[in-house]
Design a protein around this motif. Structure first.
Motif, mmCIF file in Angstrom:
data_model
loop_
_atom_site.group_PDB
_atom_site.id
_atom_site.type_symbol
_atom_site.label_atom_id
_atom_site.label_comp_id
_atom_site.label_asym_id
_atom_site.label_seq_id
_atom_site.Cartn_x
_atom_site.Cartn_y
_atom_site.Cartn_z
ATOM 1 N N SER A 78 0.843 -1.121 -0.056
ATOM 2 C CA SER A 78 -0.193 -0.049 0.177
ATOM 3 C C SER A 78 0.824 1.109 0.110
ATOM 4 C CB SER A 78 -0.903 -0.082 1.422
ATOM 5 O OG SER A 78 -1.751 -0.982 1.197
ATOM 6 N N CYS A 79 2.008 1.056 0.568
ATOM 7 C CA CYS A 79 2.951 2.271 0.646
ATOM 8 C C CYS A 79 4.230 2.087 -0.162
ATOM 9 C CB CYS A 79 3.380 2.462 2.299
ATOM 10 S SG CYS A 79 1.905 2.884 3.325
ATOM 11 N N HIS A 80 4.586 0.971 -0.865
ATOM 12 C CA HIS A 80 5.456 0.803 -1.579
ATOM 13 C C HIS A 80 4.885 -0.100 -3.033
ATOM 14 C CE1 HIS A 80 8.280 1.560 1.560
ATOM 15 N NE2 HIS A 80 7.630 0.848 2.294
ATOM 16 N N LYS A 81 4.586 1.084 -3.688
ATOM 17 C CA LYS A 81 3.859 0.504 -5.010
ATOM 18 C C LYS A 81 4.744 0.284 -6.251
ATOM 19 C CE LYS A 81 0.461 3.836 -3.421
ATOM 20 N NZ LYS A 81 -0.193 5.280 -3.680
ATOM 21 N N GLN A 82 4.709 -1.069 -6.805
ATOM 22 C CA GLN A 82 5.412 -1.288 -7.908
ATOM 23 C C GLN A 82 5.643 -0.167 -9.036
ATOM 24 O OE1 GLN A 82 4.005 -5.028 -10.180
ATOM 25 N NE2 GLN A 82 6.077 -5.204 -11.196
ATOM 26 N N GLU A 83 4.499 0.365 -9.400
ATOM 27 C CA GLU A 83 4.335 1.448 -10.586
ATOM 28 C C GLU A 83 5.203 2.762 -10.021
ATOM 29 O OE1 GLU A 83 0.325 2.033 -8.203
ATOM 30 O OE2 GLU A 83 1.755 0.369 -8.837
ATOM 31 N N LYS A 84 5.457 2.771 -8.748
ATOM 32 C CA LYS A 84 6.343 4.018 -8.226
ATOM 33 C C LYS A 84 7.863 3.550 -7.526
ATOM 34 C CE LYS A 84 2.957 6.843 -9.185
ATOM 35 N NZ LYS A 84 3.052 7.857 -9.846
ATOM 36 N N ALA A 85 8.094 2.432 -8.459
ATOM 37 C CA ALA A 85 9.413 1.963 -8.043
ATOM 38 C C ALA A 85 9.743 1.354 -6.409
ATOM 39 C CB ALA A 85 10.595 2.969 -8.270
ATOM 40 N N PHE A 86 8.218 0.942 -6.210
ATOM 41 C CA PHE A 86 8.262 0.490 -4.674
ATOM 42 C C PHE A 86 8.564 1.443 -3.655
ATOM 43 C CE2 PHE A 86 8.554 -3.271 -7.304
ATOM 44 C CZ PHE A 86 7.615 -4.069 -6.899
ATOM 45 N N GLY A 87 7.770 2.804 -4.135
ATOM 46 C CA GLY A 87 7.679 3.954 -3.127
ATOM 47 C C GLY A 87 6.260 4.365 -3.029
ATOM 48 N N ASP A 88 5.980 5.745 -2.648
ATOM 49 C CA ASP A 88 4.405 6.228 -2.809
ATOM 50 C C ASP A 88 4.755 7.662 -3.297
ATOM 51 O OD1 ASP A 88 2.092 6.349 -2.088
ATOM 52 O OD2 ASP A 88 2.225 6.328 0.108
ATOM 53 N N ASP A 89 3.661 7.978 -3.979
ATOM 54 C CA ASP A 89 3.500 9.332 -4.560
ATOM 55 C C ASP A 89 3.038 10.213 -3.667
ATOM 56 O OD1 ASP A 89 1.154 7.809 -4.733
ATOM 57 O OD2 ASP A 89 0.523 8.403 -6.612
ATOM 58 N N ALA A 90 2.466 9.606 -2.301
ATOM 59 C CA ALA A 90 2.150 10.593 -1.345
ATOM 60 C C ALA A 90 3.197 11.085 -0.567
ATOM 61 C CB ALA A 90 0.835 10.021 -0.544
#
Length: 465
Positions: A78-90
């Motif tokens: 939920s906080c480490h998203k694959q589409e964000k290189a396993f980070g978060d856009d928030a």
């Protein structure tokens, strides 16, 4: 999950069928023997926890499973998203009950390839293994803290022990279905260490010339200028970035102090001098060139140019007593005096560190369907009766209209899933019984029989002709 079925299905004339929300234990993804460039030399893998496909597969399920939170709403992913290189856009991730995390969620890309063994921005975890279960035990993040009325980690173990796929996966991975925090740490750390990205424009260029100091033929003049500025120290008219973000891994020097950003996320008055770690600089942006999320521990920087502006003129803040010595030459905060063209060149270079495969590769994707369901298949389940504990006879297969099940007397629920992982049929059974397949279309199905008392399950592939 889309996964190729075993060869016996192909022999029946059914090829390239894919199953959603299914993990085929006969055909695991390659986590243990992934290739990496010969110029990647750093590895923080803990002794005794080398990546194993079975254990990393368990780690993938744990990483994406919302059951690891107290109210079944938050997973590691939920906080480490694959589409964000396993980070978060928030800027701050949303935890249990809508509460916000105290720091921005760090990208997990290439976590394995660094000399720094400690994790979290403030290095409070002694290893990646240690790090993996701390968010689960955080009151704000996932809620098994054992404080403020929260259940504790033993409650989580009790909860997961009643889940049939964990009984199967822990036995598959460790030879014993008993769940412990240590096993969870080993599995999660293996999955996270498997997440790697080495197919960037930088990697292509380095292979071509075999020397990062030379101009890369696939780079623009601006990108080559940015690479030189990044690598050269300030006394050679460079920006000195490589002094802390080192080598071809672009990991952080374990001996770094803070970088001049001492704010606290969500506060305009508090300061925090304890943030000494940083993720790799690889995959700061996605393949489209857009940031994968705000930058720094407090998420206060929103563009790569703002990052360069920060390092070009480090704030002279007397409250910062822990500024890295490399950022205060001659005892005063760094002033690089880069030109606008030089700043844009460094930004252009940083964008060359982004790959493509890690954003879409199925091995690192969510194995659950939209309803949070998952099906395990494979001969390890369908032929090893120890997993289920009872002899099962299922015939005929292929089936046309009626499927017969012979099993010891008990209480069971039989569930049939289609190739998309959707439940299409369910029936409670006691012993010998039959299922009506007449209304189902031709194709591949999975039959799952679950003992209502023990929660153990037996899974078998079926063909409807």
């Amino acid at each position: 999950m889309n996964k190729k079925l075993p060869n016996f299905v192909a022999l029946l004339g059914i090829t390239l069928l894919f199953i959603s929300a299914t993990i085929d234990l006969d055909n695991l993804f390659n986590y243990a023997n992934q290739s990496k460039p010969n110029y990647i030399n750093k590895d923080n893998t803990a002794d005794g926890n080398q990546i194993d496909d079975k254990i990393a597969t368990l780690g993938r399920v744990l990483f994406y499973d919302k059951k690891l939170s107290a109210n079944n709403t938050i997973a590691c992913a939920s906080c480490h998203k694959q589409e964000k290189a396993f980070g978060d856009d928030a800027t701050q991730s949303v935890g249990l009950n809508g509460s916000l995390t105290g720091r921005h969620s760090m990208r997990l890309i290439n976590s394995r390839f660094s000399d720094e063994n400690k994790f979290f921005w403030d290095e409070r975890a002694a290893s990646l293994e240690d790090q993996t279960t701390k968010p689960i035990q955080d009151h704000v993040e996932m809620g098994f803290s054992g404080t403020e009325g929260d259940p504790d980690f033993n409650d989580l173990i009790t909860k997961l022990s009643a889940v049939d796929y964990y009984q199967e996966l822990f036995k598959f991975a460790f030879g014993d279905e008993t769940i412990t925090e240590r096993k969870m740490q080993l599995a999660l750390a293996q999955f996270i260490r498997s997440i790697q990205s080495f197919d960037s424009k930088f990697d292509v260029g380095l292979v071509q010339v075999n020397n990062p100091n030379n101009d890369f033929p696939n780079f623009t003049a601006q990108e080559n200028l940015g690479k030189r500025l990044f690598r050269d120290p300030p006394n050679m008219n460079g920006a000195g970035c490589a002094g802390c973000h080192r080598g071809n891994e672009f990991d952080i020097d374990p001996n770094s102090g803070n970088n001049g950003i001492i704010g606290v996320a969500g506060s305009t008055t508090e300061i925090d001098l304890t943030n000494l770690r940083a993720p790799t600089l690889r995959d700061l942006v996605n393949p489209d060139g857009n940031l994968n999320g705000p930058l720094m521990h407090d998420g206060s920087i929103k563009t790569l140019l703002d990052v360069i502006n920060h390092y070009d003129a480090i704030p002279n803040n007397t409250a910062n007593t822990n500024l890295d010595n490399r950022l205060r030459p001659r005892g005063t905060p760094q002033m690089l005096n880069l030109t606008n063209d030089e700043k844009e060149a460094v930004v252009a270079f940083l964008k060359t560190l982004t790959g493509t495969d890690v954003y879409t590769n199925e091995k690192w994707s969510n194995p659950f369907d939209e309803n949070g369901s998952i099906v395990l298949t494979g001969s390890v389940l369908s032929t090893n009766e120890e997993v289920f504990g009872k002899k099962v006879n299922i015939y005929p297969n292929p089936v046309e209209n009626r499927l017969f099940i012979e099993i010891a007397k008990g209480s069971y629920v039989s569930t049939v899933y289609d190739v998309q992982g959707k439940k299409v049929y369910t029936k409670n059974i006691l012993d010998t019984s039959e299922l009506d397949f007449s209304a189902l279309n031709k194709g591949i199905y999975m039959l799952k029989i679950t003992d209502i008392i023990t929660h153990k399950s037996f899974v078998k592939r079926l063909i409807k002709k």
